[in-house]
Design an enzyme around this catalytic site. Sequence first.
Site, mmCIF file in Angstrom:
data_model
loop_
_atom_site.group_PDB
_atom_site.id
_atom_site.type_symbol
_atom_site.label_atom_id
_atom_site.label_comp_id
_atom_site.label_asym_id
_atom_site.label_seq_id
_atom_site.Cartn_x
_atom_site.Cartn_y
_atom_site.Cartn_z
ATOM 1 N N ASP A 117 -0.612 0.335 -4.825
ATOM 2 C CA ASP A 117 0.227 -0.085 -3.698
ATOM 3 C C ASP A 117 1.288 0.950 -3.385
ATOM 4 O O ASP A 117 2.297 1.042 -4.071
ATOM 5 C CB ASP A 117 0.887 -1.429 -4.030
ATOM 6 C CG ASP A 117 1.879 -1.861 -2.948
ATOM 7 O OD1 ASP A 117 1.726 -1.399 -1.805
ATOM 8 O OD2 ASP A 117 2.795 -2.636 -3.256
ATOM 9 N N ASP A 136 1.410 -0.370 7.446
ATOM 10 C CA ASP A 136 1.087 -1.366 6.428
ATOM 11 C C ASP A 136 -0.375 -1.237 6.038
ATOM 12 O O ASP A 136 -1.256 -1.514 6.840
ATOM 13 C CB ASP A 136 1.368 -2.757 7.002
ATOM 14 C CG ASP A 136 1.295 -3.845 5.964
ATOM 15 O OD1 ASP A 136 0.584 -3.670 4.962
ATOM 16 O OD2 ASP A 136 1.939 -4.892 6.155
#
Length: 490
Positions: free
Chosen positions: A319, A102
């Site tokens: 992202d 992440d």
Amino acid sequence: MREIVWTVNRSWFTLPFLLVLIFWFTLTGVDAANGVFSVKYKYAGKEQSLSDLKAHDDRRQLGILSGVDLPLGGSGRPNGVGLYYARIGIGTPSRDYYVQVDTGSDIMWVNCIQCKECPRTSSLGIDLTLYNINESNTGKLVPCYEEFCYEVNGGPLSGCTANMSCPYLEIYGDGSSTAGYFVKDFVQYDSVSGDLQTTSANGSIIFGCGARQSGDLSSSNEEALDGILGFGKANSSLISQLATTGNVKKMFAHCLDGTNGGGIFAIGHVVQPQVNMTPLIPNERHYNVNMTAVQVGRDLIKLPTGISETGDRRGAIIDSGTTLAYLPETVYVPLVSKIISQQPDLKIQTVHDEYTCFQYSGSLDDGFPNVTFHFENSVLLKVYPHDYLFPFEGLWCIGWQNSGMQSRDRRNMTLLGDLVLSNKLVLYDLEQQAIGWAEYNCSSSIKVQDEKTGTVHLVGSHYISSGCSFNMPSAFIMWLLISTLLCNIR
């Protein structure tokens, strides 16, 4: 993974702290007194689903709206849905854990032995492990009065006593939550020791021990993992903790091979290929950059005033945890119109009420225009037709998505996911607060420099080997690489 919408911090003090204590003591069985990562694509070889793909991105955007953390994931192709996970070792003796990578989360956490709701099995073909501090010779609880706890919570916790551990609570955009306490233990890595060679290394890291999970983090999730590995900006993230030792630069890069599968994720100073950088927008929790223009072929699309100033989500968000790319309606509509106008005989179909699709038998790159995004410092990000068009049931579908069709708060959002980032080396330089990219063959190798000796080593693309029955040609796998300096961490 799922985006965090609430993290325990000083905002606790706007609520009766008694609620925190009640919640804390209900965590089952919690005793308050007491490199190189190999990464695999989570949904490799599974049936492709446009519905799953959109739901996957929707969950991420919910978090973005709340100023939350974004994950690292995606297959590099819009028709590949999923996340990525790494196998790491924790404790002494070391045990293997599979954690989701992440890039936005600010802590690492794994499921703990006290947890009653945590998953025990996974359909991913991996063995799940519950962390038990009593089985590690190097595991220690982090007390609530330690500096780390102050930093994570925005200051001292009310009610903190000498025998109380530092708690954490995070709630995600899809309603899932994780809660527990912080521990400190050795995390095992493979560090780069030579050209295309690694040796074992470890570092002492503070991470969360999950004692209560809910929603998709609980035992109800069939595709379960052991936890999350955070690469966010805060000082509590894994990359920040490693950087505080002085042995590692606060820099990392990933190269997602959308053509052959595989790729690279390197922590350290990447010296080749060279990358053009654009500054990160200050005071943002995500990787936001100023987009100055959008070009379709040779035509420029006029950007609406204020596209880089959308409340607390300024600029374009980079992202790798989102598969598609989302543009404001004022950009999306002319962009798609210019793409389709290149082939006036196309019969347009709308799939699942939101995907623009058509039949086409010619060469994609010859028949449709490139799309180029312009950023501050004259940094360009070029996306080819074979990247933004993907096959589905005999059709070609456009991966660009209209933010204007989302909820009210998402209508001005610009979010560039793997559709844009695949087949590029993307470098995150938190030392200089900049991000950049370069087109690159992600199945080849890069060069990472040892900051102490100046030695440069080749780091190549790899597949992890495991007993999992994955379809390797379609699996999209990354190799996370830590610089040689990690060997010095103790």
